[in-house]
Design an enzyme around this catalytic site. Structure first.
Site, PDB file in Angstrom:
ATOM      1  N   ILE A   1      -5.208  -1.915   2.459  1.00  0.00           N
ATOM      2  CA  ILE A   1      -6.272  -2.067   1.467  1.00  0.00           C
ATOM      3  C   ILE A   1      -6.191  -0.901   0.488  1.00  0.00           C
ATOM      4  CG2 ILE A   1      -8.760  -2.236   1.086  1.00  0.00           C
ATOM      5  CD1 ILE A   1      -7.755  -4.588   2.677  1.00  0.00           C
TER       6      ILE A   1
ATOM      7  N   VAL B   1      -4.825   2.397   4.659  1.00  0.00           N
ATOM      8  CA  VAL B   1      -5.324   2.685   3.308  1.00  0.00           C
ATOM      9  C   VAL B   1      -4.161   2.915   2.348  1.00  0.00           C
ATOM     10  CG1 VAL B   1      -6.857   4.084   1.906  1.00  0.00           C
ATOM     11  CG2 VAL B   1      -7.342   3.765   4.344  1.00  0.00           C
ATOM     12  N   LYS B   2      -4.116   2.119   1.264  1.00  0.00           N
ATOM     13  CA  LYS B   2      -3.089   2.272   0.241  1.00  0.00           C
ATOM     14  C   LYS B   2      -3.521   3.330  -0.767  1.00  0.00           C
ATOM     15  CE  LYS B   2      -0.722  -1.174  -1.501  1.00  0.00           C
ATOM     16  NZ  LYS B   2      -0.448  -2.459  -2.201  1.00  0.00           N
ATOM     17  N   ILE B   3      -2.666   4.303  -0.974  1.00  0.00           N
ATOM     18  CA  ILE B   3      -2.964   5.436  -1.851  1.00  0.00           C
ATOM     19  C   ILE B   3      -1.800   5.618  -2.823  1.00  0.00           C
ATOM     20  CG2 ILE B   3      -3.238   7.950  -1.887  1.00  0.00           C
ATOM     21  CD1 ILE B   3      -4.729   7.712   0.749  1.00  0.00           C
TER      22      ILE B   3
END
Length: 226
Positions: free
Chosen positions: A65, A93-95
């Protein structure tokens, strides 16, 4: 090599899981625009979906996400990432691969919150991601190819660099737009490819297979008439 579905549509996820046995999901803001849903709604749908199948952690079925792309300071990215991770044990978590994003990812990984550092377009970016201990790195292919770049060596070098130093970060080949790239990634030894359901379907299609079916069907039917 694992297959992830690049989609924010839970119906596509269900289809691809049932019919192609996908191993995970990646989402992004463009997909939200396509289906006309806010990320909060999609997160709930995907959290419910993974829970319904009994997946209890990201090792079983990771779902990436993306943080709000408006955030450009590590503190804000860090806080948003913690909020996302708290929505489901399957969420990664996509960063973005920026200085501030990498600072946030390093702190999150130290706290046990797994990250997928995305929008990677160079070998040196991929090295930085592996050194901080991110769970996943997402080097993009399709966008580079759109501007005339040959991405084979770029991807192959990232895979080789990771092998040289035994980096544990898993490589997700992203923005995949053809079966050729899927095959190339497998030949190199990349861990994962992520692509749309249409690309998955196209990768198992070949016109000679259709020709062969017609040819054998005609032969079968002629014999049956003897």
């Amino acid at each position: 090599m694992k297959y992830f579905l690049d989609s924010s549509d839970v119906n596509e996820v269900e289809y691809a899981f049932q019919n192609f046995g996908i191993d995970g999901v990646t989402t992004n803001p463009r997909q939200l625009k396509v289906i006309g849903k806010k990320e909060s709604e999609v997160m709930k749908e995907l959290a419910d979906w993974t829970s319904g199948y009994g997946f209890t952690d990201s090792g079983q079925f990771p779902v990436s996400i993306e943080v709000d792309p408006n955030l450009n300071q590590w503190e804000a990215i860090y806080q948003e990432a913690k909020r996302i991770a708290g929505q489901s044990p399957c969420f990664i978590v996509k960063i973005p691969c920026t200085e501030q994003g990498l600072i946030a990812a390093r702190k999150l990984e130290k706290e046990g919150i797994r990250t997928n550092v995305t929008l990677v377009f160079s070998r040196s970016q991929a090295i930085a991601v592996a050194r901080l201990g991110a769970k996943f790195v997402s080097p993009f292919v399709g966008w580079k190819e759109n501007y005339g770049e040959d991405t084979f060596d770029y991807l192959n070098d990232i895979v080789q660099i990771y092998k040289n130093y035994d980096y544990k970060t898993e490589i997700i080949v992203a923005a995949v737009r053809s079966g050729k790239v899927i095959a190339d990634a497998a030949k190199m030894g990349a861990d994962i490819v992520t692509c749309s359901v249409d690309i998955v379907k196209n990768s198992v299609y070949h016109p000679f297979t259709d020709y062969g079916i017609r040819f054998f069907t005609d032969s079968w039917n002629e014999v049956e008439q003897l």
